[in-house]
Write a protein that holds these residues in place. Sequence first.
Motif, PDB file in Angstrom:
ATOM      1  N   GLY A 167       0.792  -1.225   0.000  1.00 55.88           N
ATOM      2  CA  GLY A 167       0.000   0.000   0.000  1.00 55.88           C
ATOM      3  C   GLY A 167       0.823   1.273   0.000  1.00 55.88           C
ATOM      4  N   ILE A 168       2.079   1.216   0.473  1.00 55.32           N
ATOM      5  CA  ILE A 168       2.909   2.407   0.542  1.00 55.32           C
ATOM      6  C   ILE A 168       3.081   3.045  -0.830  1.00 55.32           C
ATOM      7  CG2 ILE A 168       5.000   1.015   0.334  1.00 55.32           C
ATOM      8  CD1 ILE A 168       4.654   4.380   2.211  1.00 55.32           C
ATOM      9  N   PHE A 169       3.090   2.204  -1.883  1.00 58.51           N
ATOM     10  CA  PHE A 169       3.352   2.744  -3.222  1.00 58.51           C
ATOM     11  C   PHE A 169       2.176   3.554  -3.757  1.00 58.51           C
ATOM     12  CE2 PHE A 169       6.146  -0.977  -2.890  1.00 58.51           C
ATOM     13  CZ  PHE A 169       7.366  -0.359  -3.133  1.00 58.51           C
ATOM     14  N   SER A 170       0.984   3.346  -3.193  1.00 62.94           N
ATOM     15  CA  SER A 170      -0.176   4.104  -3.658  1.00 62.94           C
ATOM     16  C   SER A 170      -0.098   5.566  -3.262  1.00 62.94           C
ATOM     17  CB  SER A 170      -1.469   3.477  -3.108  1.00 62.94           C
ATOM     18  OG  SER A 170      -1.514   3.594  -1.692  1.00 62.94           O
ATOM     19  N   VAL A 171       0.717   5.887  -2.239  1.00 66.26           N
ATOM     20  CA  VAL A 171       0.845   7.273  -1.817  1.00 66.26           C
ATOM     21  C   VAL A 171       2.111   7.913  -2.383  1.00 66.26           C
ATOM     22  CG1 VAL A 171      -0.477   6.866   0.281  1.00 66.26           C
ATOM     23  CG2 VAL A 171       2.010   6.636   0.347  1.00 66.26           C
ATOM     24  N   LEU A 172       2.874   7.172  -3.185  1.00 67.94           N
ATOM     25  CA  LEU A 172       4.031   7.722  -3.880  1.00 67.94           C
ATOM     26  C   LEU A 172       3.649   8.006  -5.338  1.00 67.94           C
ATOM     27  CD1 LEU A 172       6.760   5.291  -2.461  1.00 67.94           C
ATOM     28  CD2 LEU A 172       6.123   7.559  -1.609  1.00 67.94           C
ATOM     29  N   GLU A 173       4.618   8.365  -6.152  1.00 68.21           N
ATOM     30  CA  GLU A 173       4.347   8.684  -7.550  1.00 68.21           C
ATOM     31  C   GLU A 173       3.702   7.517  -8.287  1.00 68.21           C
ATOM     32  OE1 GLU A 173       7.141   9.057  -5.971  1.00 68.21           O
ATOM     33  OE2 GLU A 173       7.968  11.067  -6.263  1.00 68.21           O
TER      34      GLU A 173
ATOM     35  N   LEU B 233       0.738   7.276 -11.226  1.00 64.09           N
ATOM     36  CA  LEU B 233       0.962   6.619 -12.501  1.00 64.09           C
ATOM     37  C   LEU B 233       0.003   5.447 -12.699  1.00 64.09           C
ATOM     38  CD1 LEU B 233       2.795   6.711 -14.999  1.00 64.09           C
ATOM     39  CD2 LEU B 233       4.337   5.129 -13.824  1.00 64.09           C
ATOM     40  N   GLY B 234      -0.354   4.804 -11.598  1.00 63.62           N
ATOM     41  CA  GLY B 234      -1.254   3.662 -11.684  1.00 63.62           C
ATOM     42  C   GLY B 234      -2.649   4.016 -12.142  1.00 63.62           C
ATOM     43  N   LYS B 235      -2.986   5.303 -12.095  1.00 63.35           N
ATOM     44  CA  LYS B 235      -4.298   5.735 -12.576  1.00 63.35           C
ATOM     45  C   LYS B 235      -4.336   5.809 -14.095  1.00 63.35           C
ATOM     46  CE  LYS B 235      -5.143   8.415  -8.377  1.00 63.35           C
ATOM     47  NZ  LYS B 235      -5.335   9.780  -7.792  1.00 63.35           N
ATOM     48  N   ALA B 236      -3.171   5.859 -14.725  1.00 63.20           N
ATOM     49  CA  ALA B 236      -3.117   5.834 -16.185  1.00 63.20           C
ATOM     50  C   ALA B 236      -3.391   4.419 -16.673  1.00 63.20           C
ATOM     51  CB  ALA B 236      -1.751   6.311 -16.669  1.00 63.20           C
ATOM     52  N   GLU B 237      -4.331   4.278 -17.578  1.00 69.26           N
ATOM     53  CA  GLU B 237      -4.819   2.951 -17.963  1.00 69.26           C
ATOM     54  C   GLU B 237      -3.709   2.017 -18.420  1.00 69.26           C
ATOM     55  OE1 GLU B 237      -8.142   0.977 -20.998  1.00 69.26           O
ATOM     56  OE2 GLU B 237      -7.967   3.146 -20.770  1.00 69.26           O
ATOM     57  N   ASN B 238      -2.721   2.543 -19.155  1.00 69.73           N
ATOM     58  CA  ASN B 238      -1.690   1.659 -19.681  1.00 69.73           C
ATOM     59  C   ASN B 238      -0.676   1.236 -18.626  1.00 69.73           C
ATOM     60  OD1 ASN B 238      -0.952   4.339 -19.626  1.00 69.73           O
ATOM     61  ND2 ASN B 238       0.535   4.168 -21.291  1.00 69.73           N
ATOM     62  N   TYR B 239      -0.695   1.868 -17.453  1.00 72.63           N
ATOM     63  CA  TYR B 239       0.243   1.497 -16.392  1.00 72.63           C
ATOM     64  C   TYR B 239      -0.450   0.823 -15.190  1.00 72.63           C
ATOM     65  CZ  TYR B 239       4.323   3.851 -18.356  1.00 72.63           C
ATOM     66  OH  TYR B 239       5.383   4.208 -19.142  1.00 72.63           O
ATOM     67  N   THR B 240      -1.763   0.789 -15.176  1.00 78.73           N
ATOM     68  CA  THR B 240      -2.488   0.271 -14.010  1.00 78.73           C
ATOM     69  C   THR B 240      -2.070  -1.139 -13.646  1.00 78.73           C
ATOM     70  OG1 THR B 240      -4.407   1.654 -14.507  1.00 78.73           O
ATOM     71  CG2 THR B 240      -4.769  -0.256 -13.078  1.00 78.73           C
ATOM     72  N   ALA B 241      -2.033  -2.028 -14.636  1.00 79.79           N
ATOM     73  CA  ALA B 241      -1.706  -3.435 -14.368  1.00 79.79           C
ATOM     74  C   ALA B 241      -0.267  -3.582 -13.889  1.00 79.79           C
ATOM     75  CB  ALA B 241      -1.939  -4.279 -15.613  1.00 79.79           C
ATOM     76  N   ALA B 242       0.657  -2.803 -14.491  1.00 83.30           N
ATOM     77  CA  ALA B 242       2.063  -2.910 -14.104  1.00 83.30           C
ATOM     78  C   ALA B 242       2.277  -2.431 -12.675  1.00 83.30           C
ATOM     79  CB  ALA B 242       2.930  -2.101 -15.070  1.00 83.30           C
ATOM     80  N   VAL B 243       1.668  -1.307 -12.331  1.00 84.14           N
ATOM     81  CA  VAL B 243       1.826  -0.790 -10.971  1.00 84.14           C
ATOM     82  C   VAL B 243       1.239  -1.764  -9.956  1.00 84.14           C
ATOM     83  CG1 VAL B 243       1.110   1.038  -9.381  1.00 84.14           C
ATOM     84  CG2 VAL B 243       1.942   1.628 -11.668  1.00 84.14           C
ATOM     85  N   GLU B 244       0.079  -2.319 -10.279  1.00 83.74           N
ATOM     86  CA  GLU B 244      -0.556  -3.250  -9.346  1.00 83.74           C
ATOM     87  C   GLU B 244       0.286  -4.508  -9.154  1.00 83.74           C
ATOM     88  OE1 GLU B 244      -3.700  -4.885  -6.854  1.00 83.74           O
ATOM     89  OE2 GLU B 244      -2.754  -2.964  -7.282  1.00 83.74           O
TER      90      GLU B 244
END
Length: 580
Positions: free
Chosen positions: A515-521, A525-536
Amino acid sequence: MTLLSSMDAARYALDALEHAGLTHVVVAPGSRSAPLVYALAEAEADARITTHVRVDERVAGFTALGLALGSGIPAAIVTTSGTAVGNLLPAVMEANHSGTPLLVLSADRPEELRGTGANQTTQQLDLFGEHVRFATDVPAGEDPRGAISTALNAAMGRLEGIPAGPVQVNLAFRDPLTPALDGSEWERLLPQIEVPEAPASLMVDAGTPLGETVTPAASPSAATDASAATDVQSAPDDTIVLPASSHRTVVVAGHGAGPEAEYFARLLGLPLLAEPSSNARFGPNAIGPYRLLVERFGPESDQPIERVVLFGRPTLSRQISKLLADTTLERALFLPAPVSWFEPGHRTELILTQWDQLVGFAGVGPEGWLEAWQAAAVSAESALAAVIADQAGHLDANLSGAGLTGIEVARAVWARAQQDPGSKLMLGSSNPVRDVDLAGTPTAANNLTSFANRGLAGIDGTIATASGISLATGAATRVLLGDVTFLHDSGALNIGPLERQPQLQIIVLNDGGGGIFSVLEHGTLGKAENYTAAVERFFGTPHTVKLSELAAAYGSGTMSWSVPRRNSPPRWPRLCWGAA
């Protein structure tokens, strides 16, 4: 020269530990270290030392770290040869950067077997590189006491210019690795020689722990009971001449600052911005939600910060990092003794080593300076409470049963721990320690000792460290940590039925991943559709482990609260509690 048997060499080693005042040794089982283990068994039977057995060397290393933190004196770790020694590296690295004294006693093959391809044999000396203050090899059959004495001097920060920290003594043993198999040696508790008393320089004064700063206020360390902090709080102010100068100074108390930071701020009427593991987050000058207020007193405000005084090592917030990096401000770091967390010349603050220098630099707070921060803190606390209530309402509307947020739990755990005088609280890295930093309300007096592995701020070893703290202090220790941190060290719950059991209350904030990464950059970036799966996948690292069942498998009692659906935004933590 007559060579010592492996058993006599091991007994000499134990005798050196005893005379130096060490009380705790953690043992990871193995064959090559058997002489040390049998010598430990003899010493423990005679009530001269206390041992703890852990089957995982990484857990053993962090347990020893906790024992050292909790007791204020070095703890030793015994391992067999080979990869067993390498598994201690994470704990040794943390001990290096936090200045915690550890003694690694690594058993090894004799010299004639090294480099021959012999089983379980590698180059163990200097395995830890620059992370240890001292490392030496004791050949098989030689007396190890001199090496251990030198190592302990280094570990305890007794060598000039060298801070306290971990050391390694690599002990080679030849066969036989056991006492006489008929048991006839058991009564021979000490080697049959005259053993001189250990020099006074080896003895540890538990009242002035290793690596702690000492001020005219006679500060206790973070490892001592919080009740000892009253010595600092009650120190007479008229023993120090206040400066005539006045500056809008703030006092930043980072990890390990100690209660002298609170005393300093109160003495001069300055706002105190204290991290939880500073053990200075109390008193009338402590500003709880300081992270929300630093910019309010920035250069464009009516009352801009002019100077910053730093105690300890700040590690938690970007606001403080930005403040300390601002070269337009006058900044000073109080450094009365060498520390291990930075190299000389690599920080930009003015280094001050004397208390009177620091007082003169800071000056007294001008009229209204502290009051402005206190008023802002009241407003920020009210706003924070409203946010917590709103989040709780959001959860109640979307879940069956009551919901809990990380900030809400952090505030509650901090408040509850402060209600128990002398309590111990271990804070996990990532979100939990930051949630407490944001929401933990300062109290009038400090009733707890707070711990956190902020040397390298890793998630490994959190439960094992807390276990060592509890065993060293004999006190129940609360642990607040995230689910990934819990999973990373769940093996620390594997404590055998023949071992002393720590008193732990473990609170796990389970958001199903990192969860810590959700409060970082990465969260943005995870809100961008093409990066959502990678960030998750790569940062969220989702899992489906049933934490309560895992804890129960190790014999821990568990309770659990409502669990949000994995993909119900936002990802609020669920709570799992275990008591062992």
